[in-house]
Design a protein around this motif. Sequence first.
Motif, PDB file in Angstrom:
ATOM      1  N   ALA A  44       0.805  -1.158   0.092  1.00  0.00           N
ATOM      2  CA  ALA A  44       0.118  -0.076  -0.073  1.00  0.00           C
ATOM      3  C   ALA A  44       1.096   1.271   0.147  1.00  0.00           C
ATOM      4  CB  ALA A  44      -0.878   0.036   1.098  1.00  0.00           C
ATOM      5  N   PHE A  45       1.838   1.283   0.847  1.00  0.00           N
ATOM      6  CA  PHE A  45       3.009   2.237   0.729  1.00  0.00           C
ATOM      7  C   PHE A  45       3.512   2.346  -0.549  1.00  0.00           C
ATOM      8  CE2 PHE A  45       7.424   3.504   1.023  1.00  0.00           C
ATOM      9  CZ  PHE A  45       7.395   4.914   1.726  1.00  0.00           C
ATOM     10  N   VAL A  46       3.900   1.358  -1.108  1.00  0.00           N
ATOM     11  CA  VAL A  46       4.516   1.479  -2.706  1.00  0.00           C
ATOM     12  C   VAL A  46       3.467   2.340  -3.460  1.00  0.00           C
ATOM     13  CG1 VAL A  46       5.446   0.250  -4.543  1.00  0.00           C
ATOM     14  CG2 VAL A  46       5.844  -0.479  -2.246  1.00  0.00           C
ATOM     15  N   ILE A  47       2.371   1.869  -3.620  1.00  0.00           N
ATOM     16  CA  ILE A  47       1.299   2.548  -4.428  1.00  0.00           C
ATOM     17  C   ILE A  47       1.328   3.828  -4.193  1.00  0.00           C
ATOM     18  CG2 ILE A  47      -1.024   2.481  -5.090  1.00  0.00           C
ATOM     19  CD1 ILE A  47      -1.104  -0.632  -4.591  1.00  0.00           C
ATOM     20  N   LEU A  48       1.013   4.450  -2.888  1.00  0.00           N
ATOM     21  CA  LEU A  48       0.975   5.848  -2.582  1.00  0.00           C
ATOM     22  C   LEU A  48       2.329   6.276  -3.147  1.00  0.00           C
ATOM     23  CD1 LEU A  48      -0.738   7.488  -0.807  1.00  0.00           C
ATOM     24  CD2 LEU A  48       0.527   6.891   1.063  1.00  0.00           C
ATOM     25  N   TYR A  49       3.519   5.919  -2.734  1.00  0.00           N
ATOM     26  CA  TYR A  49       4.605   6.450  -3.122  1.00  0.00           C
ATOM     27  C   TYR A  49       4.744   6.742  -4.737  1.00  0.00           C
ATOM     28  CZ  TYR A  49       9.610   6.546  -4.224  1.00  0.00           C
ATOM     29  OH  TYR A  49      10.910   6.977  -4.888  1.00  0.00           O
ATOM     30  N   LEU A  50       4.330   5.596  -5.466  1.00  0.00           N
ATOM     31  CA  LEU A  50       4.108   5.826  -6.873  1.00  0.00           C
ATOM     32  C   LEU A  50       3.310   6.767  -7.400  1.00  0.00           C
ATOM     33  CD1 LEU A  50       4.119   2.125  -8.274  1.00  0.00           C
ATOM     34  CD2 LEU A  50       6.015   3.712  -8.463  1.00  0.00           C
ATOM     35  N   ILE A  51       2.203   6.988  -6.771  1.00  0.00           N
ATOM     36  CA  ILE A  51       1.121   8.374  -6.985  1.00  0.00           C
ATOM     37  C   ILE A  51       1.880   9.478  -6.967  1.00  0.00           C
ATOM     38  CG2 ILE A  51      -0.883   9.266  -6.559  1.00  0.00           C
ATOM     39  CD1 ILE A  51      -1.998   6.447  -5.840  1.00  0.00           C
ATOM     40  N   LEU A  52       2.397   9.737  -5.623  1.00  0.00           N
ATOM     41  CA  LEU A  52       3.067  11.103  -5.095  1.00  0.00           C
ATOM     42  C   LEU A  52       4.150  11.197  -6.103  1.00  0.00           C
ATOM     43  CD1 LEU A  52       2.885  10.339  -1.290  1.00  0.00           C
ATOM     44  CD2 LEU A  52       1.754  12.188  -2.884  1.00  0.00           C
ATOM     45  N   VAL A  53       5.265  10.367  -6.470  1.00  0.00           N
ATOM     46  CA  VAL A  53       6.184  10.679  -7.389  1.00  0.00           C
ATOM     47  C   VAL A  53       5.666  11.082  -8.611  1.00  0.00           C
ATOM     48  CG1 VAL A  53       8.124   9.535  -8.985  1.00  0.00           C
ATOM     49  CG2 VAL A  53       7.852   8.967  -6.428  1.00  0.00           C
ATOM     50  N   GLY A 214      -1.753   8.679   8.484  1.00  0.00           N
ATOM     51  CA  GLY A 214      -1.294   9.984   8.273  1.00  0.00           C
ATOM     52  C   GLY A 214       0.401   9.760   8.032  1.00  0.00           C
ATOM     53  N   GLU A 215       0.963   8.856   9.092  1.00  0.00           N
ATOM     54  CA  GLU A 215       2.069   9.015   9.265  1.00  0.00           C
ATOM     55  C   GLU A 215       2.651   8.069   7.873  1.00  0.00           C
ATOM     56  OE1 GLU A 215       5.198   6.556  12.291  1.00  0.00           O
ATOM     57  OE2 GLU A 215       3.325   6.108  12.459  1.00  0.00           O
ATOM     58  N   VAL A 216       1.963   7.223   7.388  1.00  0.00           N
ATOM     59  CA  VAL A 216       2.390   6.490   6.131  1.00  0.00           C
ATOM     60  C   VAL A 216       2.617   7.421   5.221  1.00  0.00           C
ATOM     61  CG1 VAL A 216       2.125   4.521   4.539  1.00  0.00           C
ATOM     62  CG2 VAL A 216       1.713   4.227   7.206  1.00  0.00           C
ATOM     63  N   PHE A 217       1.507   8.291   4.948  1.00  0.00           N
ATOM     64  CA  PHE A 217       1.389   9.406   3.826  1.00  0.00           C
ATOM     65  C   PHE A 217       2.691  10.077   3.908  1.00  0.00           C
ATOM     66  CE2 PHE A 217      -2.538   9.437   1.168  1.00  0.00           C
ATOM     67  CZ  PHE A 217      -3.225   8.529   1.683  1.00  0.00           C
ATOM     68  N   LEU A 218       3.029  10.589   5.057  1.00  0.00           N
ATOM     69  CA  LEU A 218       4.103  11.592   5.016  1.00  0.00           C
ATOM     70  C   LEU A 218       5.402  10.764   4.886  1.00  0.00           C
ATOM     71  CD1 LEU A 218       5.231  14.367   5.675  1.00  0.00           C
ATOM     72  CD2 LEU A 218       5.231  13.674   8.312  1.00  0.00           C
ATOM     73  N   ALA A 219       5.460   9.680   5.222  1.00  0.00           N
ATOM     74  CA  ALA A 219       6.757   8.868   4.933  1.00  0.00           C
ATOM     75  C   ALA A 219       7.017   8.694   3.298  1.00  0.00           C
ATOM     76  CB  ALA A 219       6.707   7.456   5.686  1.00  0.00           C
ATOM     77  N   ALA A 220       5.699   8.338   2.778  1.00  0.00           N
ATOM     78  CA  ALA A 220       5.896   8.196   1.392  1.00  0.00           C
ATOM     79  C   ALA A 220       6.159   9.478   0.479  1.00  0.00           C
ATOM     80  CB  ALA A 220       4.305   7.578   0.558  1.00  0.00           C
ATOM     81  N   GLY A 436       0.521  20.177   2.148  1.00  0.00           N
ATOM     82  CA  GLY A 436       0.237  20.748   3.482  1.00  0.00           C
ATOM     83  C   GLY A 436      -0.804  19.695   4.290  1.00  0.00           C
ATOM     84  N   TYR A 437      -1.453  19.106   3.557  1.00  0.00           N
ATOM     85  CA  TYR A 437      -2.576  18.086   4.477  1.00  0.00           C
ATOM     86  C   TYR A 437      -1.724  17.075   4.994  1.00  0.00           C
ATOM     87  CZ  TYR A 437      -6.192  14.801   5.722  1.00  0.00           C
ATOM     88  OH  TYR A 437      -6.923  13.954   6.321  1.00  0.00           O
ATOM     89  N   ILE A 438      -1.007  16.335   4.151  1.00  0.00           N
ATOM     90  CA  ILE A 438      -0.137  15.261   4.458  1.00  0.00           C
ATOM     91  C   ILE A 438       1.034  15.778   5.409  1.00  0.00           C
ATOM     92  CG2 ILE A 438       1.806  13.716   4.032  1.00  0.00           C
ATOM     93  CD1 ILE A 438       0.337  13.553   0.974  1.00  0.00           C
ATOM     94  N   PHE A 439       1.342  16.776   5.478  1.00  0.00           N
ATOM     95  CA  PHE A 439       2.369  17.395   6.305  1.00  0.00           C
ATOM     96  C   PHE A 439       1.717  17.513   7.873  1.00  0.00           C
ATOM     97  CE2 PHE A 439       5.003  20.931   8.545  1.00  0.00           C
ATOM     98  CZ  PHE A 439       6.192  20.112   8.437  1.00  0.00           C
ATOM     99  N   PHE A 440       0.459  18.066   7.707  1.00  0.00           N
ATOM    100  CA  PHE A 440      -0.006  18.362   8.995  1.00  0.00           C
ATOM    101  C   PHE A 440      -0.711  17.331   9.865  1.00  0.00           C
ATOM    102  CE2 PHE A 440       0.654  22.710   7.706  1.00  0.00           C
ATOM    103  CZ  PHE A 440       1.283  23.218   8.874  1.00  0.00           C
TER     104      PHE A 440
END
Length: 445
Positions: A44-53, A214-220, A436-440
């Motif tokens: 799940a982290f990997v997918i999120l990572y790909l989208i963010l990249v 939220g923590e996983v989002f910020l890590a990604a 901003g959202y992910i950060f906070f």
Amino acid sequence: MTNGVEREQWGSKLGFILAAAGSAVGLGNIWRFPYITGQMGGAAFVILYLILVFVIGYAVMMAEISIGRKAELNAVGSFRKVKGGPWVLVGWMGVAAGFIILSFYAVIGGWTFKYIFASFTGLMQAGAAGEAGDYFGGFITNTTQVVALQALFMVTVVWVVYKGIGEGIEKYCKILMPALFILLLVLIVRSVTLEGAEAGLAFYMQPDFSKLTGEVFLAALGQAFFSLSLGMGCMITYGSYLSKDTSIPGAAAQVCVLDTLVAILAGFVIFPAVFAFGLEPASGPGLTFVTLPSVFSQMPGGSFWSGLFFLLLFVAALTSAISLLEVVSAYFIDELKWSRHKAAVTMGAIIFVLGIPSAYSLTGNLNIAGKGFLDAADFVASNVLLPLGGLFIALFVGWIWTEEARKEITNQGEKPFGLIVPWVWICRIVAPLAIGYIFFSGLKW
Ligand code: TRP
């Protein structure tokens, strides 16, 4: 302008792509990506990572390159030249992040020396995973040795930056990056054919979206910026050496794809092996350094391949570290008119000293509010400074410098970019809101 001489430029478009990819591809892909993925629960982290990249990372990369190419200056100077005012602070924040990241990066870079040496000399006969773990534990707690290797790594970095853009940085990236890529492919074959590898593939490829906090989002997000070398003016600095007729969208896309490919491939080496050897995927920064020797031990001629692999990892780390020192040095060269030699040597020395607490913290004896010093430095840089830098860069081109950025990205209209409108809106709205959202919501020590 360096001391009245014409500013250096990359030798070719390919030269830029390889150098920027050299900056992007590094320990972030092979050391950091697998261990963060392991800690954050896998697929799940990997997918999120790909989208963010590909949505945010790609957009911010184009923004950075366009600012740098327009200004032809370092991160601070670029902001001063194209706009000035408080925006200059974004450049400053980048230089500060450069100091912090390189300080601990050089510690891990030093590890690669140890592993090259120990592989070729057969010292590291890590048959079982337990032995590889013991070996690693023994090594990182020997602070004198770790610091000596960190120093050796910094000396190498200084040496290349000292030699300048074309001669130093570009030359080395061209040869060694493709070699790393090929070796990764070979390792994947070995890793996925280990007995018990399926569990690792499942961990890596079957998403469990309930793990997304939220923590996983910020890590990604932090990993995306770290891996693409974004958010601290590195691509501004590299863009400043880019010729005016290169297509920015094309070059940025190639860098993003290459970087992502290497990270994903590294995961395909690490996770099948982690599960096959019964290791713990969330075990942290040692993950790659414990897993790989175990994989090599299962291959004929393992010591040789291991040595070769860590040699290439060292080169990947070196080309990234160079870009970090280059950001810092370019500031002193352009703004304070220091010579390249003075800037590289002085800043290299300061960053080395800054990294000593990180090296020492591996003994477990130097913590800041429960995090080891190295982890804390990484956290502050990757999860705070880089996302904030990216946020301001996106806002800057989305709202303030939009027309100029459009012109720069399309080479004054000569090379139309089909996604220019979505790009503007990503910089204007999507990236700032998302970051901003992910950060906070994700900031948790
Ligand atoms: N991207 C590199 C890696 O993956 C590290 C790096 C180089 C970096 N330059 C950077 C990270 C600038 C953030 C900002 O190893």
